[in-house]
Each structure stands twice: as C-alpha cells, then as structure tokens.
Design a protein around this motif. Structure first.
Motif, PDB file in Angstrom:
ATOM      1  N   THR A  19      33.719  30.750  38.220  1.00 26.74           N
ATOM      2  CA  THR A  19      34.282  31.840  37.435  1.00 26.74           C
ATOM      3  C   THR A  19      33.232  32.324  36.442  1.00 26.74           C
ATOM      4  O   THR A  19      32.246  31.637  36.171  1.00 26.74           O
TER       5      THR A  19
ATOM      6  N   GLN B 143      36.489  31.709  46.429  1.00 27.36           N
ATOM      7  CA  GLN B 143      37.537  32.432  45.694  1.00 27.36           C
ATOM      8  C   GLN B 143      38.824  31.619  45.627  1.00 27.36           C
ATOM      9  O   GLN B 143      39.515  31.611  44.600  1.00 27.36           O
ATOM     10  N   ARG B 144      39.121  30.926  46.699  1.00 23.01           N
ATOM     11  CA  ARG B 144      40.329  30.096  46.705  1.00 23.01           C
ATOM     12  C   ARG B 144      40.228  28.970  45.688  1.00 23.01           C
ATOM     13  O   ARG B 144      41.189  28.670  44.975  1.00 23.01           O
ATOM     14  N   TYR B 145      39.056  28.332  45.604  1.00 23.34           N
ATOM     15  CA  TYR B 145      38.883  27.258  44.629  1.00 23.34           C
ATOM     16  C   TYR B 145      39.041  27.785  43.208  1.00 23.34           C
ATOM     17  O   TYR B 145      39.658  27.135  42.357  1.00 23.34           O
ATOM     18  N   ALA B 146      38.497  28.986  42.954  1.00 23.84           N
ATOM     19  CA  ALA B 146      38.619  29.572  41.619  1.00 23.84           C
ATOM     20  C   ALA B 146      40.068  29.914  41.307  1.00 23.84           C
ATOM     21  O   ALA B 146      40.559  29.662  40.198  1.00 23.84           O
ATOM     22  N   GLU B 147      40.769  30.483  42.275  1.00 22.79           N
ATOM     23  CA  GLU B 147      42.173  30.850  42.069  1.00 22.79           C
ATOM     24  C   GLU B 147      43.045  29.620  41.820  1.00 22.79           C
ATOM     25  O   GLU B 147      44.089  29.714  41.167  1.00 22.79           O
ATOM     26  N   SER B 148      42.605  28.472  42.332  1.00 20.57           N
ATOM     27  CA  SER B 148      43.353  27.223  42.151  1.00 20.57           C
ATOM     28  C   SER B 148      43.022  26.524  40.839  1.00 20.57           C
ATOM     29  O   SER B 148      43.538  25.437  40.573  1.00 20.57           O
TER      30      SER B 148
ATOM     31  N   THR C 105      36.542  25.495  38.020  1.00 19.17           N
ATOM     32  CA  THR C 105      35.529  26.144  37.185  1.00 19.17           C
ATOM     33  C   THR C 105      34.137  25.965  37.768  1.00 19.17           C
ATOM     34  O   THR C 105      33.298  26.863  37.694  1.00 19.17           O
TER      35      THR C 105
END
Length: 263
Positions: free
Chosen positions: A92, A167-172, A175
C-alpha cells in the motif's frame, strides 16, 4: 552445549561486517545442516550469533531455506532473542521504498514448507501475536525513522506476485510482502525464542504500482545500499534488548509436554 551467544541476527550475508572477533560454529541438528556455519562475535558488549538466511552465497531460495535447522541450532548455541532483518515489498502507499518497518502481524501464504517441529502429539502453538514485543520494541526504538505496525504477508516464492495477487493481499489488510518470514517466526516461537522482524521496503509490489512490476535487481540494490544503516540500527537494538526472562515467547510452553526437542 554451553551458552555461546545470547542474541542472534538472521539476515543477509552483508551483516557479517557488524560482528567483532568472529568465531564460527557448525552445529549438527536433527533437521540437517543450517544455511551456513553460524558466526559468533561481539556487538555492543554482547555475544551475538549471525546466520545468513540464504547461505553464504545465496544458494538457498526462500522455499528451500532449512528453517527448522536454523532455529534449532541458534537455540542450541544459547540464543534466546532473535532479530530478523528482511527485504519486503510495499503493498500500500502507506509505505515507500527505503522505509524501515517493524511489523506486528503476519499472514502465512506459503504452502511447500515444513512449518512446525511438531510431528506427533497435541502441541498447539499460541500465535495470535507472532512477534516478541520486547525485541520489536528495541528495534523500533533504535532509529526514529522506524515505523511500528503492519501485517507482513509471506508468499511461497521464488516468483513475485501477479498484480491481482498483490491487490488481493492489500485488500485483505496486508501492508508488506515477503518470502522468508514464515515459517521462521513460528519455528522461533516453538523453540521458545523471542523473535521480531525488521523489514526494509525495497520496492512497491506489482499491485501497488504501474509499469513493469518488481524485479530482482532493484530489490538487491536497495538492500545493499541500506546495509550500513541496518547494521547500525541492529547494533543499537542489541544494546537495548530487555531481559527475556519470563517473556511469554518462552513461557507459553510451561506445563506443556512438548513432543519435539528444545535444546
């Protein structure tokens, strides 16, 4: 084995330079050989062990590092506190290349690694807070620019993430993203060691930037450029580490019949 070192640093090969009066120890373990012989020297008046996570010549990719041997060997040398510098990507825009972060959470997305010493019996590790607050606090206080907090997502590697994965890791809630933080942290806790990571953001991950995406050379180059900064920070943290006696990183196993060896 008599106590040889109190503290350990698991990191890249460049960290050899911050040890004085070095001696090497090749420790035999029930889990095979360690990544390399363990160097032990003086830092801030304390005996400190250094283990290059990937081997002396970076011969072990992230998914093939002998994690169980490494943590067992450090415990056998007398180590009770572990500082774990590592390179990470940013997920992020709260972080940027060059930032130093002491994460407080971990998400394990690995799948090919042996992640526990437990091979029989009922031993369930409490791991809600994966990092030692005492070691993390010493790392965070060692430099005013260090940021505290954030979740480090650990992927299998050795490939980097796709944009969609990133993007999926960030949305979850992730950091930071990394390839070596698991199972290292959990194995340290199973060995009753105090452990915390120091993450250097070397790049922005694919889902957090436009353009070609992350590449190996930029990661290695930024890490090399920050070695002096990191070694100075680690030396200050070593000097400020609290007494580990009574820490929950060790006492969690009091009264539990462990089914594996803690040397």
């Amino acid at each position: 084995m008599n106590s040889t070192a109190e503290v350990a640093v698991i990191g890249g090969t460049g960290f050899y330079s911050f040890l004085d009066d070095v001696e090497e120890h090749a420790v035999e373990t029930p889990y095979g050989a360690t990544s390399a012989p363990i160097a032990v020297g003086e830092v801030a008046g304390r005996r400190v062990a250094f283990l290059p996570r990937h081997g002396r010549h970076h011969e072990f990719p992230p998914h093939a590092i002998p994690y169980r041997a490494n943590l067992w060997a450090l415990r056998a040398l007398g180590v009770r506190q572990v500082l774990a510098p590592c390179a990470v990507g940013g997920l992020t825009h709260d972080v940027a290349p060059g930032d130093l972060v002491v994460p407080d959470q971990l998400v394990d997305r690995t799948h090919r690694r042996i992640s526990s010493y437990v091979e029989t019996g009922a031993v369930h590790l409490p791991f809600a807070d994966p990092y030692c607050p005492g070691v993390a606090g010493a790392l965070a206080a060692a430099d005013p620019d260090v940021r505290s907090g954030g979740a480090m997502v650990v992927i299998e590697g050795p490939r980097f993430s796709t944009r969609a994965e990133s993007q999926r890791y960030a949305e979850s809630g992730g950091t930071l993203i990394n390839m070596t933080g698991a199972p290292e942290a959990a194995l340290a806790r199973e060995q009753r060691l105090c452990y915390a990571a120091l993450a250097l953001v070397t790049d922005m991950d694919a889902g957090a930037e436009s353009g070609a995406g992350v590449g190996q050379e930029e990661v290695f180059a930024l890490f090399r450029a920050n070695l002096e900064r990191l070694t100075g920070l680690l030396a200050r943290a070593v000097a400020a580490l609290p007494d580990p006696a009574g820490c929950s990183c060790s006492t969690w196993a009091d009264g539990i019949d462990l089914t594996y060896d803690v040397p």
